[in-house]
Motif scaffolding. Structure first.
Motif, short mmCIF file in Angstrom:
data_model
loop_
_atom_site.label_atom_id
_atom_site.label_comp_id
_atom_site.label_asym_id
_atom_site.label_seq_id
_atom_site.Cartn_x
_atom_site.Cartn_y
_atom_site.Cartn_z
N CYS A 125 0.83 -1.21 0.00
CA CYS A 125 0.00 0.00 0.00
C CYS A 125 0.86 1.26 0.00
O CYS A 125 1.75 1.41 0.84
N VAL A 126 0.58 2.18 -0.93
CA VAL A 126 1.35 3.42 -1.01
C VAL A 126 0.99 4.39 0.11
O VAL A 126 1.71 5.36 0.34
N LEU A 127 -0.10 4.14 0.80
CA LEU A 127 -0.51 5.04 1.88
C LEU A 127 -0.05 4.54 3.25
O LEU A 127 -0.17 5.25 4.23
N ARG A 128 0.44 3.35 3.30
CA ARG A 128 0.83 2.73 4.56
C ARG A 128 1.95 3.52 5.23
O ARG A 128 2.86 4.00 4.57
N ASN A 129 1.86 3.62 6.55
CA ASN A 129 2.83 4.40 7.31
C ASN A 129 3.14 3.66 8.61
O ASN A 129 2.74 4.08 9.69
N PRO A 130 3.87 2.55 8.53
CA PRO A 130 4.13 1.78 9.75
C PRO A 130 4.90 2.59 10.78
O PRO A 130 5.79 3.37 10.44
N ASP A 131 4.51 2.42 12.02
CA ASP A 131 5.15 3.09 13.16
C ASP A 131 5.16 4.61 13.03
O ASP A 131 6.00 5.28 13.61
N ASP A 132 4.24 5.15 12.26
CA ASP A 132 4.11 6.61 12.09
C ASP A 132 5.43 7.26 11.71
O ASP A 132 5.79 8.32 12.18
N ARG A 133 6.17 6.63 10.81
CA ARG A 133 7.45 7.19 10.37
C ARG A 133 7.31 8.55 9.72
O ARG A 133 8.24 9.35 9.77
N LEU A 134 6.18 8.82 9.12
CA LEU A 134 6.00 10.10 8.44
C LEU A 134 5.58 11.22 9.39
O LEU A 134 5.49 12.37 8.99
N GLY A 135 5.34 10.87 10.66
CA GLY A 135 4.92 11.87 11.63
C GLY A 135 5.93 13.00 11.79
O GLY A 135 5.57 14.14 12.06
N ALA A 136 7.20 12.70 11.60
CA ALA A 136 8.24 13.72 11.73
C ALA A 136 8.17 14.75 10.59
O ALA A 136 8.70 15.85 10.72
N ASP A 137 7.51 14.39 9.48
CA ASP A 137 7.40 15.30 8.34
C ASP A 137 6.31 16.34 8.51
O ASP A 137 6.22 17.28 7.74
N GLY A 138 5.45 16.14 9.51
CA GLY A 138 4.37 17.10 9.73
C GLY A 138 3.04 16.40 9.89
O GLY A 138 2.94 15.18 9.82
N SER A 139 2.01 17.21 10.09
CA SER A 139 0.68 16.65 10.33
C SER A 139 -0.02 16.35 9.01
O SER A 139 0.40 16.81 7.95
N GLY A 140 -1.09 15.62 9.12
CA GLY A 140 -1.93 15.34 7.96
C GLY A 140 -1.48 14.12 7.19
O GLY A 140 -0.48 13.49 7.51
N PRO A 141 -2.23 13.81 6.12
CA PRO A 141 -1.92 12.65 5.30
C PRO A 141 -0.75 12.96 4.38
O PRO A 141 -0.91 13.36 3.24
N ARG A 142 0.44 12.76 4.87
CA ARG A 142 1.66 13.18 4.19
C ARG A 142 1.79 12.62 2.78
O ARG A 142 2.25 13.30 1.88
N ARG A 143 1.42 11.40 2.56
CA ARG A 143 1.59 10.81 1.23
C ARG A 143 0.52 11.27 0.25
O ARG A 143 0.69 11.11 -0.95
N LEU A 144 -0.57 11.80 0.76
CA LEU A 144 -1.61 12.29 -0.13
C LEU A 144 -1.38 13.72 -0.54
O LEU A 144 -1.93 14.19 -1.53
N LEU A 145 -0.55 14.43 0.21
CA LEU A 145 -0.28 15.82 -0.10
C LEU A 145 0.88 15.90 -1.08
O LEU A 145 1.90 15.26 -0.90
N VAL A 146 0.72 16.69 -2.09
CA VAL A 146 1.82 16.92 -3.03
C VAL A 146 2.72 17.96 -2.40
O VAL A 146 2.29 19.06 -2.08
#
Length: 157
Positions: A125-146
Motif C-alpha cells: 500500500c502506497v498510503l501505509r505508514n508503519p510506526d508513524d514514520r511520516l509523523g516527523a514530516d508534519g501533520s496530515g496525510p503526508r503521502r496524499l499531499l503533493v
C-alpha cells in the motif's frame, strides 16, 4: 417598467440563486457591500449580482473565498468585475488550479489499488505508514499531499 437601482437582500437572493445567509456571510467577509436604509434594511447596488456571480464561479472551481476577496479588492471601489477583470484575475488562479488537479490525479492514481481492496494489499500500500514514520514530516496525510518541492511552486494547502 423601471428597473430598480438597488436590490433588497431577498431580491438579490432570488436573482442570484444564493441563500440570504450566504449573502450576509459574503458581506461580513467584505466580498459585497450594502447600504442601510433609515429602517436598517440592506440595499445592494444592482451590479452586486455580477459580483455574486463572480464569487460563485470562483468557488465552483475551488478558489477559496480568501483568494476571491483578494482578487475583488484589486478592483476600483464598488465596481463589479468586467470580462477583462475575470480574464486577468482567473489567470492568476491557474497555477493554484493546476496544483489541485495534479494532487487529485495523484490521489486517484494512488488510491486505485485501494478500491475494493479492504486493505488486503497492506504490504504494498502506497498510503501505509508503519510506526508513524511520516509523523516527523508534519501533520496530515503526508503521502496524499503533493509537496511544494515536488510541484516546483509554492501553494496553499
Amino acid at each position: 417598467m423601471t428597473i430598480a437601482k438597488e436590490l433588497t437582500v431577498g431580491q438579490l437572493s432570488a436573482r442570484s440563486g444564493v441563500a440570504v445567509t450566504a449573502l450576509h456571510f459574503y458581506e461580513e467577509k467584505g466580498l459585497i457591500r450594502s447600504r442601510r436604509t433609515p429602517g436598517n434594511q440592506r440595499r445592494y447596488p444592482r451590479d452586486t449580482l455580477r459580483r455574486v456571480a463572480f464569487i460563485r464561479v470562483a468557488q465552483r472551481v475551488g478558489i477559496p473565498l480568501r483568494m476571491v476577496g483578494e482578487a475583488l479588492a484589486t478592483l476600483p471601489e464598488g465596481r463589479a468585475p468586467t470580462r477583462e477583470d475575470w480574464e486577468r484575475l482567473s489567470s492568476g488562479w491557474r497555477a493554484e488550479l493546476d496544483a489541485r488537479i495534479e494532487q487529485l490525479v495523484k490521489l486517484r492514481d494512488d488510491l486505485s489499488d485501494c478500491i475494493g481492496c479492504g486493505c488486503l494489499s497492506i504490504d504494498r500500500c502506497v498510503l501505509r505508514n508503519p510506526d508513524d514514520r511520516l509523523g516527523a514530516d508534519g501533520s496530515g496525510p503526508r503521502r496524499l499531499l503533493v509537496r511544494e518541492a515536488e510541484a516546483g511552486s509554492p501553494r496553499r494547502r
